[in-house]
Design an enzyme around this catalytic site. Structure first.
Site, PDB file in Angstrom:
ATOM      1  N   HIS A   7       0.822  -1.209   0.000  1.00  0.00           N
ATOM      2  CA  HIS A   7       0.000   0.000   0.000  1.00  0.00           C
ATOM      3  C   HIS A   7       0.856   1.260   0.000  1.00  0.00           C
ATOM      4  CE1 HIS A   7       0.421  -0.718   4.456  1.00  0.00           C
ATOM      5  NE2 HIS A   7       0.531   0.591   4.507  1.00  0.00           N
ATOM      6  N   GLU A  43      -8.323   4.610   9.729  1.00  0.00           N
ATOM      7  CA  GLU A  43      -7.835   4.373   8.372  1.00  0.00           C
ATOM      8  C   GLU A  43      -8.873   3.711   7.489  1.00  0.00           C
ATOM      9  OE1 GLU A  43      -4.672   1.412   9.618  1.00  0.00           O
ATOM     10  OE2 GLU A  43      -5.619   0.335   7.988  1.00  0.00           O
ATOM     11  N   GLN A  60      -3.871   3.422   1.514  1.00  0.00           N
ATOM     12  CA  GLN A  60      -4.236   3.463   2.935  1.00  0.00           C
ATOM     13  C   GLN A  60      -4.396   4.936   3.316  1.00  0.00           C
ATOM     14  OE1 GLN A  60      -1.106   2.562   5.816  1.00  0.00           O
ATOM     15  NE2 GLN A  60      -2.560   1.408   7.071  1.00  0.00           N
ATOM     16  N   HIS A  84       3.901   7.298   3.685  1.00  0.00           N
ATOM     17  CA  HIS A  84       4.824   6.159   3.628  1.00  0.00           C
ATOM     18  C   HIS A  84       4.453   5.233   2.485  1.00  0.00           C
ATOM     19  CE1 HIS A  84       1.541   4.527   6.242  1.00  0.00           C
ATOM     20  NE2 HIS A  84       1.839   3.367   5.678  1.00  0.00           N
ATOM     21  N   GLU A 134       7.390   0.772   5.135  1.00  0.00           N
ATOM     22  CA  GLU A 134       6.736  -0.252   5.964  1.00  0.00           C
ATOM     23  C   GLU A 134       6.893  -1.601   5.276  1.00  0.00           C
ATOM     24  OE1 GLU A 134       2.620   0.756   6.511  1.00  0.00           O
ATOM     25  OE2 GLU A 134       2.112  -1.140   7.495  1.00  0.00           O
TER      26      GLU A 134
END
Ligand code: CMX
Ligand code: CO
Length: 146
Positions: A7, A43, A60, A84, A134
């Protein structure tokens, strides 16, 4: 091994309005939404496509639940935008260990719980050319009745 973009995390001030933008502009629908108190986010996951490794790629959308959270601090400093990127892997423990051994700071000793029961960890953006990164291992599919 990292096998997909899992994502892209996008920080926003108002989750409902941002979800509506992605629906009205692109036709993307909310696949899943949740509050993750540990991460300090509300989220919405918008599924963009399935991937050949059995996973999927998502946007996301993230609204902070408190000002002192990672996303809250980032929004106060930068305003809305890409926060991110997340790579998918079948084995986040192994991927994190491998990357740590290359001298990149992995933020958690053990992966934590992310969207939809996934296991996640983060790499420090200062070790990744400015990109908070991530690593995600999706939760196994829930058992079915048949
Ligand atoms: N992308 C790039 N750089 C970032 C960043 C981001 N998202 N967040 C912070 N930074 C930079 C800052 O700009 C700052 O740089 P300068 O010193 O040059 O100004 C530096 O990193 C330190 O930033 P900070 O505001 O002082 O923030 P902290 O050090 O307290 O926290 C970080 C930074 C990465 C450790 C923290 O954001 C973190 O733990 N992130 C992982 C958890 C997370 O982001 N959770 C929300 C998403 C949950 C999910 O995806 O499910
Ligand atoms: Co994320």
């Amino acid at each position: 091994m990292l096998t997909r973009i899992d994502h892209i995390g996008i920080a926003c001030f108002d989750l409902d309005r941002t979800v509506e933008f992605y629906r009205a502009t692109y036709g993307f629908e909310v696949f899943h939404s949740e509050v993750n108190e540990e991460q300090g986010v509300r989220e919405a996951m918008l599924k963009i496509n399935e991937t050949s490794d059995g996973g999927a790629s998502y946007l996301q959308l993230l609204e902070p639940t408190r000002e002192d959270s990672a996303v809250g601090k980032w929004l106060a400093k930068n305003g809305e935008g890409v926060h991110h990127i997340a790579f998918g892997t079948a084995d986040v423990d192994s991927a994190a260990g491998d990357i740590r051994s290359k001298g990149v700071r992995v933020l958690y000793d053990e992966p934590r719980i992310g969207s939809m029961g996934s296991r996640i960890t983060f790499l420090h953006p200062k070790d990744c050319h400015g990109v908070l990164t991530e690593l995600v291992t999706s939760a196994p599919p829930a058992p079915t009745d048949h």
